[in-house]
Design a protein around this motif. Structure first.
Motif, PDB file in Angstrom:
ATOM      1  N   VAL A 166       0.859  -1.185   0.000  1.00 31.59           N
ATOM      2  CA  VAL A 166       0.000   0.000   0.000  1.00 31.59           C
ATOM      3  C   VAL A 166       0.898   1.238   0.000  1.00 31.59           C
ATOM      4  O   VAL A 166       1.742   1.398   0.879  1.00 31.59           O
ATOM      5  CB  VAL A 166      -0.915   0.011   1.251  1.00 31.59           C
ATOM      6  N   SER A 167       0.742   2.076  -1.008  1.00 33.38           N
ATOM      7  CA  SER A 167       1.542   3.295  -1.086  1.00 33.38           C
ATOM      8  C   SER A 167       1.043   4.321  -0.096  1.00 33.38           C
ATOM      9  O   SER A 167      -0.142   4.353   0.228  1.00 33.38           O
ATOM     10  CB  SER A 167       1.402   3.923  -2.476  1.00 33.38           C
ATOM     11  N   GLY A 168       1.972   5.179   0.315  1.00 26.30           N
ATOM     12  CA  GLY A 168       1.597   6.253   1.230  1.00 26.30           C
ATOM     13  C   GLY A 168       0.458   7.082   0.657  1.00 26.30           C
ATOM     14  O   GLY A 168      -0.460   7.495   1.378  1.00 26.30           O
TER      15      GLY A 168
ATOM     16  N   ALA B  62      12.835 -11.722   6.519  1.00 25.70           N
ATOM     17  CA  ALA B  62      13.974 -11.171   5.783  1.00 25.70           C
ATOM     18  C   ALA B  62      13.697 -11.306   4.295  1.00 25.70           C
ATOM     19  O   ALA B  62      13.366 -12.387   3.810  1.00 25.70           O
ATOM     20  CB  ALA B  62      15.249 -11.912   6.165  1.00 25.70           C
ATOM     21  N   LYS B  63      13.825 -10.180   3.571  1.00 23.12           N
ATOM     22  CA  LYS B  63      13.543 -10.180   2.126  1.00 23.12           C
ATOM     23  C   LYS B  63      14.821 -10.364   1.321  1.00 23.12           C
ATOM     24  O   LYS B  63      15.901 -10.056   1.786  1.00 23.12           O
ATOM     25  CB  LYS B  63      12.943  -8.825   1.727  1.00 23.12           C
ATOM     26  N   GLY B  64      14.653 -10.827   0.090  1.00 27.43           N
ATOM     27  CA  GLY B  64      15.776 -10.866  -0.848  1.00 27.43           C
ATOM     28  C   GLY B  64      16.832 -11.896  -0.509  1.00 27.43           C
ATOM     29  O   GLY B  64      18.011 -11.700  -0.807  1.00 27.43           O
ATOM     30  N   VAL B  65      16.412 -13.010   0.107  1.00 33.14           N
ATOM     31  CA  VAL B  65      17.378 -14.063   0.429  1.00 33.14           C
ATOM     32  C   VAL B  65      17.669 -14.861  -0.844  1.00 33.14           C
ATOM     33  O   VAL B  65      16.764 -15.432  -1.441  1.00 33.14           O
ATOM     34  CB  VAL B  65      16.818 -14.977   1.544  1.00 33.14           C
ATOM     35  N   GLU B  66      18.930 -14.832  -1.235  1.00 32.12           N
ATOM     36  CA  GLU B  66      19.295 -15.470  -2.510  1.00 32.12           C
ATOM     37  C   GLU B  66      20.261 -16.628  -2.344  1.00 32.12           C
ATOM     38  O   GLU B  66      20.442 -17.409  -3.269  1.00 32.12           O
ATOM     39  CB  GLU B  66      19.940 -14.422  -3.442  1.00 32.12           C
ATOM     40  N   THR B  67      20.931 -16.715  -1.194  1.00 31.18           N
ATOM     41  CA  THR B  67      21.967 -17.753  -1.069  1.00 31.18           C
ATOM     42  C   THR B  67      21.827 -18.544   0.225  1.00 31.18           C
ATOM     43  O   THR B  67      21.212 -18.095   1.197  1.00 31.18           O
ATOM     44  CB  THR B  67      23.380 -17.116  -1.060  1.00 31.18           C
TER      45      THR B  67
ATOM     46  N   GLY C  14      12.521 -14.796  -0.819  1.00 29.41           N
ATOM     47  CA  GLY C  14      13.620 -14.498  -1.742  1.00 29.41           C
ATOM     48  C   GLY C  14      13.785 -15.565  -2.793  1.00 29.41           C
ATOM     49  O   GLY C  14      13.191 -16.639  -2.719  1.00 29.41           O
ATOM     50  N   TYR C  15      14.615 -15.224  -3.780  1.00 27.04           N
ATOM     51  CA  TYR C  15      14.805 -16.121  -4.915  1.00 27.04           C
ATOM     52  C   TYR C  15      15.364 -17.484  -4.502  1.00 27.04           C
ATOM     53  O   TYR C  15      15.222 -18.453  -5.233  1.00 27.04           O
ATOM     54  CB  TYR C  15      15.770 -15.491  -5.930  1.00 27.04           C
ATOM     55  N   TYR C  16      16.041 -17.552  -3.344  1.00 25.33           N
ATOM     56  CA  TYR C  16      16.598 -18.839  -2.922  1.00 25.33           C
ATOM     57  C   TYR C  16      15.477 -19.868  -2.736  1.00 25.33           C
ATOM     58  O   TYR C  16      15.688 -21.062  -2.906  1.00 25.33           O
ATOM     59  CB  TYR C  16      17.380 -18.652  -1.617  1.00 25.33           C
TER      60      TYR C  16
HETATM   61  P1  C2E Z   1       9.044  -4.698  -2.508  1.00 24.92           P
HETATM   62  O1  C2E Z   1       7.790  -4.521  -1.743  1.00 24.92           O
HETATM   63  O2  C2E Z   1      10.345  -4.565  -1.788  1.00 24.92           O
HETATM   64  O3  C2E Z   1       8.938  -6.125  -3.214  1.00 24.92           O
HETATM   65  C1  C2E Z   1       9.987  -7.044  -3.307  1.00 24.92           C
HETATM   66  C2  C2E Z   1      10.712  -6.911  -4.623  1.00 24.92           C
HETATM   67  O4  C2E Z   1      11.924  -7.663  -4.578  1.00 24.92           O
HETATM   68  C3  C2E Z   1       9.919  -7.487  -5.788  1.00 24.92           C
HETATM   69  O5  C2E Z   1      10.255  -6.732  -6.939  1.00 24.92           O
HETATM   70  C4  C2E Z   1      10.479  -8.901  -5.920  1.00 24.92           C
HETATM   71  O6  C2E Z   1      10.330  -9.454  -7.194  1.00 24.92           O
HETATM   72  C5  C2E Z   1      11.943  -8.647  -5.597  1.00 24.92           C
HETATM   73  N1  C2E Z   1      12.619  -9.810  -5.024  1.00 24.92           N
HETATM   74  C6  C2E Z   1      12.096 -10.767  -4.235  1.00 24.92           C
HETATM   75  N2  C2E Z   1      13.020 -11.666  -3.854  1.00 24.92           N
HETATM   76  C7  C2E Z   1      14.187 -11.253  -4.423  1.00 24.92           C
HETATM   77  C8  C2E Z   1      15.539 -11.766  -4.389  1.00 24.92           C
HETATM   78  O7  C2E Z   1      15.863 -12.781  -3.764  1.00 24.92           O
HETATM   79  N3  C2E Z   1      16.468 -11.059  -5.097  1.00 24.92           N
HETATM   80  C9  C2E Z   1      16.163  -9.936  -5.812  1.00 24.92           C
HETATM   81  N4  C2E Z   1      17.141  -9.313  -6.467  1.00 24.92           N
HETATM   82  N5  C2E Z   1      14.906  -9.413  -5.839  1.00 24.92           N
HETATM   83  C10 C2E Z   1      13.934 -10.073  -5.148  1.00 24.92           C
HETATM   84  P2  C2E Z   1       9.111  -6.138  -7.861  1.00 24.92           P
HETATM   85  O8  C2E Z   1       8.020  -7.127  -8.010  1.00 24.92           O
HETATM   86  O9  C2E Z   1       9.786  -5.618  -9.079  1.00 24.92           O
HETATM   87  O10 C2E Z   1       8.530  -4.934  -7.002  1.00 24.92           O
HETATM   88  C11 C2E Z   1       9.277  -3.770  -6.784  1.00 24.92           C
HETATM   89  C12 C2E Z   1       8.546  -2.832  -5.839  1.00 24.92           C
HETATM   90  O11 C2E Z   1       7.371  -2.292  -6.448  1.00 24.92           O
HETATM   91  C13 C2E Z   1       8.030  -3.539  -4.586  1.00 24.92           C
HETATM   92  O12 C2E Z   1       9.114  -3.663  -3.723  1.00 24.92           O
HETATM   93  C14 C2E Z   1       6.939  -2.597  -4.126  1.00 24.92           C
HETATM   94  O13 C2E Z   1       7.479  -1.531  -3.373  1.00 24.92           O
HETATM   95  C15 C2E Z   1       6.410  -2.036  -5.445  1.00 24.92           C
HETATM   96  N6  C2E Z   1       5.145  -2.709  -5.785  1.00 24.92           N
HETATM   97  C16 C2E Z   1       4.965  -3.904  -6.398  1.00 24.92           C
HETATM   98  N7  C2E Z   1       3.651  -4.175  -6.520  1.00 24.92           N
HETATM   99  C17 C2E Z   1       2.976  -3.126  -5.962  1.00 24.92           C
HETATM  100  C18 C2E Z   1       1.583  -2.804  -5.755  1.00 24.92           C
HETATM  101  O14 C2E Z   1       0.681  -3.564  -6.089  1.00 24.92           O
HETATM  102  N8  C2E Z   1       1.298  -1.617  -5.119  1.00 24.92           N
HETATM  103  C19 C2E Z   1       2.280  -0.766  -4.689  1.00 24.92           C
HETATM  104  N9  C2E Z   1       1.920   0.353  -4.080  1.00 24.92           N
HETATM  105  N10 C2E Z   1       3.587  -1.043  -4.858  1.00 24.92           N
HETATM  106  C20 C2E Z   1       3.928  -2.205  -5.481  1.00 24.92           C
END
Ligand code: C2E
Ligand code: CA
Length: 282
Positions: free
Chosen positions: A103-105, A221-226, A243-245
């Protein structure tokens, strides 16, 4: 500058048309309990299939939607679509505990709209509100708390969960954490990058995990790849990861089988290929 402005205006009108034409869709990324591999939740992430430009990611179109005000109808569509899908999984008996939406601000600047949308979606889909989690950044949460506290509290009282996204990247005081109606905190992906490499991020991540434990909040924890990142997080007491892992975000249809199993284990690295081209299965 003129060209830039024109490109942005075109993108806004394309996005408006695309939203009406059904070009947007959601993908879902699992969040996993480290100890058991159980899928605890799914984060819904928006995608746009542009007729000429192909797949456009949210990093490109969400800021445009925020500036133009399109985030309101877009956000409404995201909540409705995610809740409808969650209800389908729920009825099939394979739903994880919750589906999370970002949810955006700026959506909180029209908070009544957010509350009304949510009430309408719950009435329409019959999804129990506790099956939905809203992810807000620290600054969005602070603004909402100061200006629209009643909306936040109403949503929470109805059972909706609240998570703070990218905890530790804003400039807010820690003191608010103990008072806010928050269920979980999410550690940002950028902190995972040099976990083993130096005291900086490792210290922040460890402290966040400890803070969550002390305050009785879930920590993801987000973005766990390894494997190395996973092992460190485990040692520090983190229970949930995304995360992608484990898994990339995927369309709903592709997740059904996984949800039926209910658990997920780290993705195996590709099997090694010998010089003669033979694949050695692991
Ligand atoms: P976020 O909320 O931080 O979402 C996680 C982002 O990290 C996602 O990118 C996801 O695909 C990516 N990610 C997940 N695991 C990994 C990993 O292990 N490694 C890497 N390198 N990346 C990973 P995505 O889908 O491109 O989304 C980017 C941002 O866009 C989101 O960041 C969120 O802030 C925004 N967003 C996406 N969907 C929505 C939505 O429906 N509404 C709003 N308001 N914002 C959205
Ligand atoms: Ca998020």
């Amino acid at each position: 500058m003129d060209a830039e402005v024109r490109a942005r205006v075109a993108l806004v009108s394309d996005l408006r048309a695309g939203l009406d034409a059904g070009q947007l869709f959601l993908v879902y990324q699992p969040q996993v309990d480290i100890a058991t591999g159980r899928i605890v939740g799914l984060e819904a992430l928006a995608r746009w299939r542009h007729p000429r430009r192909g797949l456009v990611g949210p990093d490109e179109f969400i800021p445009v939607a925020e500036k133009s005000g399109l985030i309101v109808p877009l956000g409404r569509w995201v909540i409705r679509t995610a809740c409808r899908q969650a209800k389908l999984w729920f009825d099939a008996g394979i739903a994880p505990a919750f589906v999370a939406v970002n949810v955006s601000g700026s959506q909180f600047r029209t908070p009544l709209e957010l509350e009304t949308t949510f009430a309408a979606v719950v009435a329409e889909t019959g999804l129990p509100p506790a099956r939905l989690e809203l992810e807000l950044t620290e600054s969005a949460l602070m603004d909402a708390w100061v200006e629209k506290r009643d909306v936040l509290l109403h949503l929470r009282e109805s059972g909706v969960k609240i998570a703070i996204d990218d905890f530790g990247t804003g400039f807010s005081s820690l003191e608010y954490l103990s008072r806010f109606p928050v269920d979980r905190i999410k550690i940002p992906r950028c902190f995972m990058q040099d976990l083993g490499g130096g005291p900086g991020h490792a210290a922040v991540v460890k402290a966040t995990i400890g803070l969550g434990r002390e305050l009785g909040l879930g920590v993801v924890a987000k973005g766990v790849e390894t494997r190395e990142q996973l092992e460190l997080l485990k040692t520090w007491g983190c229970r949930e990861v995304q995360g992608y892992y484990f898994a990339r975000p995927q369309p709903a249809e592709e997740l059904t089988e996984l949800l039926r199993r209910g658990e997920l284990h780290p993705m195996r690295p590709p099997a090694p290929v010998a010089a003669d081209g033979t694949v050695h299965p692991r």
